[in-house]
Scaffold this motif. Structure first.
Motif, PDB file in Angstrom:
ATOM      1  N   VAL A  49      47.967  30.668  32.173  1.00 57.27           N
ATOM      2  CA  VAL A  49      47.509  29.180  32.164  1.00 57.27           C
ATOM      3  C   VAL A  49      46.297  28.929  31.119  1.00 57.27           C
ATOM      4  CG1 VAL A  49      46.178  26.880  33.103  1.00 57.27           C
ATOM      5  CG2 VAL A  49      48.652  28.142  33.980  1.00 57.27           C
ATOM      6  N   ALA A  50      45.183  30.427  31.319  1.00 56.85           N
ATOM      7  CA  ALA A  50      43.929  30.614  30.546  1.00 56.85           C
ATOM      8  C   ALA A  50      44.628  30.767  29.005  1.00 56.85           C
ATOM      9  CB  ALA A  50      43.497  31.636  31.140  1.00 56.85           C
ATOM     10  N   TRP A  51      45.471  31.401  28.658  1.00 59.08           N
ATOM     11  CA  TRP A  51      45.412  31.387  27.595  1.00 59.08           C
ATOM     12  C   TRP A  51      46.146  30.116  26.836  1.00 59.08           C
ATOM     13  CZ3 TRP A  51      44.277  34.211  23.379  1.00 59.08           C
ATOM     14  CH2 TRP A  51      45.225  34.384  22.134  1.00 59.08           C
ATOM     15  N   ALA A  52      47.149  29.855  27.140  1.00 59.98           N
ATOM     16  CA  ALA A  52      47.108  28.459  26.652  1.00 59.98           C
ATOM     17  C   ALA A  52      45.598  27.642  26.867  1.00 59.98           C
ATOM     18  CB  ALA A  52      48.181  27.707  26.952  1.00 59.98           C
ATOM     19  N   ALA A  53      45.495  27.344  27.799  1.00 62.64           N
ATOM     20  CA  ALA A  53      44.293  26.306  27.525  1.00 62.64           C
ATOM     21  C   ALA A  53      43.116  26.778  26.644  1.00 62.64           C
ATOM     22  CB  ALA A  53      43.100  26.869  28.839  1.00 62.64           C
ATOM     23  N   ALA A  54      42.660  28.159  26.236  1.00 57.90           N
ATOM     24  CA  ALA A  54      42.301  28.870  25.517  1.00 57.90           C
ATOM     25  C   ALA A  54      42.805  28.307  24.156  1.00 57.90           C
ATOM     26  CB  ALA A  54      41.574  30.866  25.103  1.00 57.90           C
ATOM     27  N   ARG A  55      44.122  28.457  23.821  1.00 59.98           N
ATOM     28  CA  ARG A  55      44.157  28.436  22.774  1.00 59.98           C
ATOM     29  C   ARG A  55      44.471  27.043  21.845  1.00 59.98           C
ATOM     30  NH1 ARG A  55      46.205  30.813  18.842  1.00 59.98           N
ATOM     31  NH2 ARG A  55      47.570  30.949  18.028  1.00 59.98           N
ATOM     32  N   ALA A  56      43.873  26.188  23.145  1.00 58.15           N
ATOM     33  CA  ALA A  56      44.122  24.162  22.886  1.00 58.15           C
ATOM     34  C   ALA A  56      42.727  24.456  22.945  1.00 58.15           C
ATOM     35  CB  ALA A  56      44.994  23.475  24.358  1.00 58.15           C
ATOM     36  N   ALA A  57      41.914  25.231  23.065  1.00 56.25           N
ATOM     37  CA  ALA A  57      40.629  25.517  22.397  1.00 56.25           C
ATOM     38  C   ALA A  57      40.026  24.404  24.007  1.00 56.25           C
ATOM     39  CB  ALA A  57      40.365  24.011  21.376  1.00 56.25           C
ATOM     40  N   ASP A  58      40.527  23.885  25.198  1.00 57.84           N
ATOM     41  CA  ASP A  58      40.093  23.608  26.664  1.00 57.84           C
ATOM     42  C   ASP A  58      39.325  25.003  26.802  1.00 57.84           C
ATOM     43  OD1 ASP A  58      39.927  22.678  28.830  1.00 57.84           O
ATOM     44  OD2 ASP A  58      41.653  21.167  28.702  1.00 57.84           O
ATOM     45  N   ALA A  59      38.232  24.969  26.885  1.00 61.85           N
ATOM     46  CA  ALA A  59      37.041  25.948  27.066  1.00 61.85           C
ATOM     47  C   ALA A  59      37.548  25.282  28.461  1.00 61.85           C
ATOM     48  CB  ALA A  59      35.824  25.691  27.046  1.00 61.85           C
ATOM     49  N   ASP A  60      37.075  24.350  29.218  1.00 61.36           N
ATOM     50  CA  ASP A  60      37.391  24.349  30.744  1.00 61.36           C
ATOM     51  C   ASP A  60      38.182  24.910  31.505  1.00 61.36           C
ATOM     52  OD1 ASP A  60      34.169  23.025  30.751  1.00 61.36           O
ATOM     53  OD2 ASP A  60      34.674  21.717  30.402  1.00 61.36           O
ATOM     54  N   ALA A  61      39.086  24.102  31.124  1.00 56.06           N
ATOM     55  CA  ALA A  61      40.036  24.720  31.944  1.00 56.06           C
ATOM     56  C   ALA A  61      41.133  25.982  31.596  1.00 56.06           C
ATOM     57  CB  ALA A  61      41.349  23.797  31.305  1.00 56.06           C
ATOM     58  N   LEU A  66      40.692  31.267  34.597  1.00 55.23           N
ATOM     59  CA  LEU A  66      40.083  32.337  34.113  1.00 55.23           C
ATOM     60  C   LEU A  66      40.001  32.846  35.749  1.00 55.23           C
ATOM     61  CD1 LEU A  66      39.250  33.601  30.735  1.00 55.23           C
ATOM     62  CD2 LEU A  66      40.905  34.344  32.212  1.00 55.23           C
ATOM     63  N   TYR A  67      38.354  32.249  36.130  1.00 58.75           N
ATOM     64  CA  TYR A  67      37.808  31.947  37.669  1.00 58.75           C
ATOM     65  C   TYR A  67      39.238  31.927  38.748  1.00 58.75           C
ATOM     66  CZ  TYR A  67      33.480  31.747  35.658  1.00 58.75           C
ATOM     67  OH  TYR A  67      32.285  31.563  35.895  1.00 58.75           O
ATOM     68  N   VAL A  96      41.221  42.120  29.597  1.00 60.54           N
ATOM     69  CA  VAL A  96      41.633  42.166  28.754  1.00 60.54           C
ATOM     70  C   VAL A  96      41.714  40.567  27.656  1.00 60.54           C
ATOM     71  CG1 VAL A  96      43.955  42.371  26.430  1.00 60.54           C
ATOM     72  CG2 VAL A  96      43.118  44.120  27.767  1.00 60.54           C
ATOM     73  N   MET A  97      42.841  40.091  28.920  1.00 58.78           N
ATOM     74  CA  MET A  97      43.498  38.723  28.313  1.00 58.78           C
ATOM     75  C   MET A  97      42.195  38.136  28.393  1.00 58.78           C
ATOM     76  SD  MET A  97      45.222  35.900  27.970  1.00 58.78           S
ATOM     77  CE  MET A  97      46.928  36.665  28.458  1.00 58.78           C
ATOM     78  N   ALA A  98      40.944  38.139  29.914  1.00 57.63           N
ATOM     79  CA  ALA A  98      40.206  37.294  29.921  1.00 57.63           C
ATOM     80  C   ALA A  98      38.867  37.430  28.106  1.00 57.63           C
ATOM     81  CB  ALA A  98      39.401  37.845  30.457  1.00 57.63           C
ATOM     82  N   GLY A  99      39.091  38.950  28.026  1.00 57.69           N
ATOM     83  CA  GLY A  99      38.699  39.059  26.545  1.00 57.69           C
ATOM     84  C   GLY A  99      38.945  38.278  25.595  1.00 57.69           C
ATOM     85  N   ARG A 100      40.544  38.194  25.764  1.00 61.89           N
ATOM     86  CA  ARG A 100      41.430  37.548  23.984  1.00 61.89           C
ATOM     87  C   ARG A 100      41.122  36.300  24.269  1.00 61.89           C
ATOM     88  NH1 ARG A 100      47.751  38.511  24.989  1.00 61.89           N
ATOM     89  NH2 ARG A 100      46.842  37.431  22.957  1.00 61.89           N
ATOM     90  N   CYS A 101      40.352  35.018  25.310  1.00 57.79           N
ATOM     91  CA  CYS A 101      40.234  33.583  25.792  1.00 57.79           C
ATOM     92  C   CYS A 101      39.465  33.789  25.323  1.00 57.79           C
ATOM     93  CB  CYS A 101      40.636  33.644  27.484  1.00 57.79           C
ATOM     94  SG  CYS A 101      41.936  33.619  27.675  1.00 57.79           S
ATOM     95  N   LEU A 102      37.843  34.645  26.153  1.00 58.73           N
ATOM     96  CA  LEU A 102      36.629  34.618  24.852  1.00 58.73           C
ATOM     97  C   LEU A 102      36.149  34.392  23.725  1.00 58.73           C
ATOM     98  CD1 LEU A 102      34.735  36.218  27.869  1.00 58.73           C
ATOM     99  CD2 LEU A 102      34.551  33.536  27.868  1.00 58.73           C
ATOM    100  N   ILE A 103      37.438  35.119  23.030  1.00 57.00           N
ATOM    101  CA  ILE A 103      37.577  35.149  21.226  1.00 57.00           C
ATOM    102  C   ILE A 103      38.318  33.963  21.428  1.00 57.00           C
ATOM    103  CG2 ILE A 103      38.223  36.569  19.579  1.00 57.00           C
ATOM    104  CD1 ILE A 103      38.352  39.502  21.373  1.00 57.00           C
ATOM    105  N   GLU A 104      38.937  33.276  21.999  1.00 58.73           N
ATOM    106  CA  GLU A 104      40.146  32.440  21.278  1.00 58.73           C
ATOM    107  C   GLU A 104      38.750  31.204  21.389  1.00 58.73           C
ATOM    108  OE1 GLU A 104      43.124  30.442  19.653  1.00 58.73           O
ATOM    109  OE2 GLU A 104      43.313  32.848  19.595  1.00 58.73           O
ATOM    110  N   LEU A 105      37.744  31.275  22.288  1.00 63.24           N
ATOM    111  CA  LEU A 105      37.045  29.750  22.659  1.00 63.24           C
ATOM    112  C   LEU A 105      35.774  30.478  21.222  1.00 63.24           C
ATOM    113  CD1 LEU A 105      37.669  29.631  26.689  1.00 63.24           C
ATOM    114  CD2 LEU A 105      38.744  27.858  25.033  1.00 63.24           C
TER     115      LEU A 105
END
Length: 184
Positions: A49-61, A66-67, A96-105
């Motif tokens: 969910v976190a990765w898909a949300a990051a890729r969709a540029a939905d930072a809040d989701a 991630l929490y 690693v996944m959290a870092g990837r999401c943060l980069i994407e965002l």
């Protein structure tokens, strides 16, 4: 639960090559359909969910997911209660996944400490994973403007990549060449 895992794996693929909003729907469906999931399985589903949300540029989701990953993972108790197919998910993989999401965002500076710690603890005999995770660290450094650190991590990633063939690592190295053209 395995069916939900497969649905979340599909969402991961769609997030990478298709419409991330479709991936977000798939990953949320997987989580919603698995109320009985064990803590580590739930953490894995929520990572998707976190990765898909990051890729969709939905930072809040992405942030909420991630929490929730952390909360789910912290609830694990009996490793024997987890299915074998989540053996690989640990705190380093989550970071690693959290870092990837943060980069994407667009938050590479926040990703760097997570990735640095995870990479430093990953066994060097796992060259493919080390190369992949270092590639994300390269991207974090480059996007944060620390090109010397990016070059250093890129050299390490390339050294690991040279010892194991991987289409995924090759694709990541091509991405890095757009950030650091001298990688050639």
């Amino acid at each position: 639960m395995l069916g939900r895992q497969l649905l979340s794996s599909l969402s991961y693929q769609v997030a990478n090559v298709g419409d991330p909003r479709d991936a977000l729907l798939l990953s949320r469906t997987a989580v919603t359909g698995a109320p009985e999931a064990t803590p580590v399985v739930r953490a894995l589903l929520l990572e998707r969910v976190a990765w898909a949300a990051a890729r969709a540029a939905d930072a809040d989701a992405a942030r909420r997911a991630l929490y929730s990953v952390d909360d789910a993972y912290d609830r694990r108790e009996d490793p024997g209660a987890e299915p074998e197919w989540v053996y690989w998910l640990d705190r380093n993989e989550i970071d690693v996944m959290a870092g990837r999401c943060l980069i994407e965002l667009g938050r590479p500076a926040r990703a760097e400490p997570l990735l640095t710690n995870a990479v430093s603890q990953y066994p060097s005999e796992h060259a493919r994973e080390s190369a992949l995770y270092l590639s994300w660290l390269v991207e974090a450094h480059a996007r944060a403007g620390d090109l010397d650190a990016a070059r250093d991590a890129a050299e390490r990633a390339q050294a690991f990549a040279a010892s194991t063939p991987s289409a995924r690592v090759d694709a990541r190295l091509r991405t890095l060449r757009s950030l650091l053209p001298e990688l050639g």
